[in-house]
Motif scaffolding. Structure first.
Motif, short mmCIF file in Angstrom:
data_model
loop_
_atom_site.label_atom_id
_atom_site.label_comp_id
_atom_site.label_asym_id
_atom_site.label_seq_id
_atom_site.Cartn_x
_atom_site.Cartn_y
_atom_site.Cartn_z
N ALA A 180 0.70 -1.22 0.20
CA ALA A 180 -0.23 0.01 0.41
C ALA A 180 0.88 1.25 -0.04
CB ALA A 180 -0.63 -0.10 1.26
N GLY A 181 0.74 1.50 -1.32
CA GLY A 181 1.55 2.95 -1.31
C GLY A 181 0.63 4.57 -1.45
N SER A 182 1.63 5.43 -2.17
CA SER A 182 0.87 6.38 -2.30
C SER A 182 -1.38 6.12 -3.25
CB SER A 182 1.32 8.06 -2.92
OG SER A 182 2.07 7.70 -4.22
N LYS A 183 -0.83 5.37 -4.39
CA LYS A 183 -1.82 5.41 -4.45
C LYS A 183 -3.05 4.17 -3.80
CE LYS A 183 -0.36 5.25 -9.06
NZ LYS A 183 0.52 4.75 -10.72
N ALA A 184 -2.50 3.91 -2.60
CA ALA A 184 -3.98 3.81 -1.88
C ALA A 184 -4.23 4.00 -0.42
CB ALA A 184 -2.83 1.69 -1.43
N LEU A 185 -2.78 5.20 -0.87
CA LEU A 185 -3.31 5.42 1.53
C LEU A 185 -3.32 6.44 0.81
CD1 LEU A 185 -0.34 4.44 2.87
CD2 LEU A 185 -3.00 3.67 3.59
N ASN A 186 -2.65 7.58 -0.19
CA ASN A 186 -2.16 9.00 -0.57
C ASN A 186 -1.60 8.96 0.24
OD1 ASN A 186 -3.18 11.02 -2.12
ND2 ASN A 186 -5.21 10.00 -2.57
N ARG A 187 -1.37 11.13 0.08
CA ARG A 187 -0.41 11.40 0.39
C ARG A 187 -0.61 12.77 1.07
NH1 ARG A 187 5.27 10.98 -0.88
NH2 ARG A 187 5.16 9.68 -1.88
N GLU A 188 -0.42 12.64 2.25
CA GLU A 188 -1.23 13.61 2.91
C GLU A 188 -0.46 13.52 4.27
OE1 GLU A 188 -5.50 15.87 3.03
OE2 GLU A 188 -4.63 15.21 1.52
N GLU A 189 0.08 14.85 5.06
CA GLU A 189 1.44 15.00 6.36
C GLU A 189 0.17 15.44 7.22
OE1 GLU A 189 4.55 17.06 6.15
OE2 GLU A 189 5.30 15.88 4.33
N LEU A 190 0.26 14.41 8.26
CA LEU A 190 -1.24 14.60 9.69
C LEU A 190 0.03 16.15 10.00
CD1 LEU A 190 -2.73 12.58 11.04
CD2 LEU A 190 -0.28 12.05 12.84
N ARG A 191 -1.38 17.08 10.32
CA ARG A 191 -1.22 17.79 11.28
C ARG A 191 -1.53 18.05 12.10
NH1 ARG A 191 -4.62 21.76 6.44
NH2 ARG A 191 -5.17 20.06 5.13
N ALA A 192 -0.62 17.38 13.41
CA ALA A 192 -0.08 17.42 13.87
C ALA A 192 1.19 17.73 14.35
CB ALA A 192 -0.81 16.60 14.87
N LYS A 193 0.98 18.85 15.92
CA LYS A 193 3.07 18.51 16.55
C LYS A 193 3.64 16.87 16.07
CE LYS A 193 1.34 20.88 20.08
NZ LYS A 193 1.08 20.97 21.39
N ASP A 194 5.00 16.54 16.16
CA ASP A 194 5.22 15.94 16.07
C ASP A 194 4.84 15.30 15.56
OD1 ASP A 194 6.35 16.16 17.45
OD2 ASP A 194 5.59 16.06 19.67
N ALA A 195 4.42 15.04 14.27
CA ALA A 195 3.83 13.94 13.63
C ALA A 195 4.75 14.01 12.46
CB ALA A 195 2.31 14.58 12.49
N ARG A 196 4.22 11.73 12.54
CA ARG A 196 5.21 11.55 11.39
C ARG A 196 3.90 10.61 10.45
NH1 ARG A 196 8.41 6.89 13.37
NH2 ARG A 196 6.52 7.25 14.89
N GLY A 197 5.22 10.17 8.67
CA GLY A 197 4.69 9.40 8.05
C GLY A 197 3.05 9.80 7.90
N PHE A 198 2.26 8.32 6.66
CA PHE A 198 1.18 8.82 6.22
C PHE A 198 0.25 8.06 6.59
CE2 PHE A 198 4.23 10.23 4.26
CZ PHE A 198 5.24 11.73 3.54
#
Lengths: 366, 366
Positions: free
Chosen positions: B275-293
């Protein structure tokens, strides 16, 4: 809806390809491969259409590259030579792999004993044999083997299973993303790593008949990688803002745009178009001073500075240009592959005329 | 492919919804709206399926909210009350708007005289009338009017056209993304702005019968916005990593996951899933210390640290857990709406059993 004759007839957002630019891009890569004695096996993930794959084959591609089984199933109508550059792990995927039409010669890229053993078992049960490419990690650190001893061990196993045959190696140089003028060192390092693996394979009695590499950013450096037999670029058919930024194409080679309509100018300093993250997709431009998620084809200084799902915000702060509600624009996305994947159809256009409709038939996995 | 009975039968990546969690999420929001005297008009962009929209209506939704004409066309099979919360700018879009089935009462949200005039002209030509909501900008700075004089002027025009009727106002509080415990000030400011507009409309003789707001992050604060009549949350049906991060749901309320298979463990410190960007989509988590997709449903400390189109890289650096090739994981994406939009079907599951297949019928625009 009546069949659209002109871009003006299309509901926006709509995915548009410029047939003349596509033709030029296809010819350029085909000529490069031919002139340098390389097989061209384009990755069809970029367009996912039968029509464009057919054209790639007509221009000399030896076959196509796919990542998903859905892609391979669709492409079986176009070619009998498919590389699945993705390990077919798991029973459901192996079942579909073995169910591909019998006329298709399937080569599989993989990097583990587990994936190979499962493939061999499935192939034996289905009465089918598969050519295998061992995937190398030549710097991207995503998948692939780094130690030559591991490469040789996997080649040994591929040669020993009844249903698999060792055919060679593949790699994806996705780490080479710098400007084409600055790739020399990376290409030299890659070549050195590659030759270490090829030497170890030869010493173990394995001839790598296929040495498959290539990506659009590094494609035109392929002739400098001695021993390479095949390249697998995908993006080159359309190009995008990233490809132009790194000098792998000119801006005038960008053949894919998202046609969008200005729907609001209520907030100062910006205009809102109806192409957002569900039409362009969100991928940052990996370049110095990169801004935005796409740029206007005719005004590359105007970028999409932010997006919601169905809203793209054009940044007008650095421009005197003021579009009006109802005006239409064409946007070159940062990364074309993930934009195409959002659209059910691609509209082929010559100037303002719509000349064909291509179904993006290989989307999804189901 | 035979109809899958179990998650194990699915080719990955696959979009899975947990039917019990979906039912709980739907009931929670329906109960909140009912208990607070608010109409619920869910935005169906999140799921794009007839089945889930039907369930929302069955549980008391007054109708649905759509952004695209494709969504409205599909939802016309489910409800006769559709708000198109998007200005229908341009001839092709207006033609499709006017061609919606006659049984559908269509309300349109817009923020410009140009969009209104074109709508009125198209409605007159088609013998169709539209209710109009004037879109307000209450802080997001995306679309919408900020000056009450502009709001009143547009309401005047909507009331004067034969084919349109002023029905009220709408806004989208997309700027309210802080933790639910920290929203008080933003809600108070929004309420103040809203009341200024409502006061000006009343003074001009316009009764705003509909005052439509709401988004999932701010939904449960809606009862504190005096005068609000309707809310339009979308994400709540599934929730996602963002919703959980800001406290708008518990992690156990995340009802949507992408089922993925581990396909490579060749590179140390990581495992690669399909599951990459064509399954999850790429959007950053808008939160402090946010990591990952995205994060694993059962191991939220394991995140997808980077992606290619068909590869998701699980970060194992902070964990002793070492998955094996062929293991399956379920990933909660950062933003569910843009992940669902990548999948042709949603698989409804009860535990490990697949109980239904929902077509994501309202994807795309063509």
């Amino acid at each position: 809806m009546n069949e659209p004759r002109s871009l003006n007839d299309l509901v926006t957002p709509a995915a548009i390809l410029d047939v003349e630019r596509v033709a030029r891009n296809l010819h350029t890569m085909a000529a490069y491969a031919r002139e340098n004695g390389l097989h061209l096996r384009p990755h069809i993930k970029t367009h996912k259409t039968k029509e464009l794959a057919s054209e790639q084959v007509r221009l000399g591609a030896v076959g196509v590259t796919c990542a998903t089984l859905r892609e391979a199933e669709v492409m079986a109508d176009v070619t009998s030579d498919i590389l699945i550059a993705y390990p077919p792990v798991g029973r459901p995927r192996l079942e579909r792999l073995c169910a591909l039409p019998a006329h298709v010669a399937v080569t599989v890229g993989l990097d583990s004993r587990e994936a190979l053993a499962a493939l061999a078992t499935a192939g034996t049960a289905a009465g089918r044999t598969f050519d295998v490419l061992v995937e190398l990690d030549v710097g991207m650190r995503r998948v692939g083997l780094r130690r030559s001893s591991d490469v040789v061990a996997l080649a040994d196993e591929a040669a020993n299973h009844a249903a698999t045959r060792f055919r060679g190696v593949m790699f994806y140089p996705g780490h080479i993303r710098q400007h084409v003028a600055e790739q020399n060192e990376a290409i030299a390092q890659l070549t050195e790593d590659l030759h270490e693996h090829l030497g170890a394979l030869a010493a173990a009695g394995h001839a790598a008949g296929v040495v498959s590499g290539g990506s659009t950013p590094a494609a035109m450096a392929s002739h400098r990688i001695a021993g390479l037999t095949e390249i697998r670029p995908g993006t080159y058919v359309f190009n995008d803002r990233t490809t132009a930024e790194i000098g792998a194409c000119a801006w005038e080679d960008c053949a894919y745009t998202v046609l969008a309509t200005v729907v609001s100018t209520a907030v100062d300093g910006q205009a809102v178009v109806d192409a957002g993250s569900k039409a362009l997709n969100r991928e940052e431009l990996r370049a110095k001073d990169a801004r935005g998620f796409g740029a206007l084809l005719d005004r590359p200084d105007i970028v999409v500075k932010s997006m919601s799902e169905e809203h793209g915000i054009l940044d007008l702060a650095r421009s005197d240009w003021r579009p009006r509600i109802g005006d239409r624009v064409r946007i070159v996305p940062n990364h074309v592959c993930v934009s195409v994947n959002l659209h059910p159809v691609l509209w082929a256009a010559r100037g303002e005329d719509v000349v064909a409709r291509y179904e993006v038939a290989a989307r999804g996995w189901a």
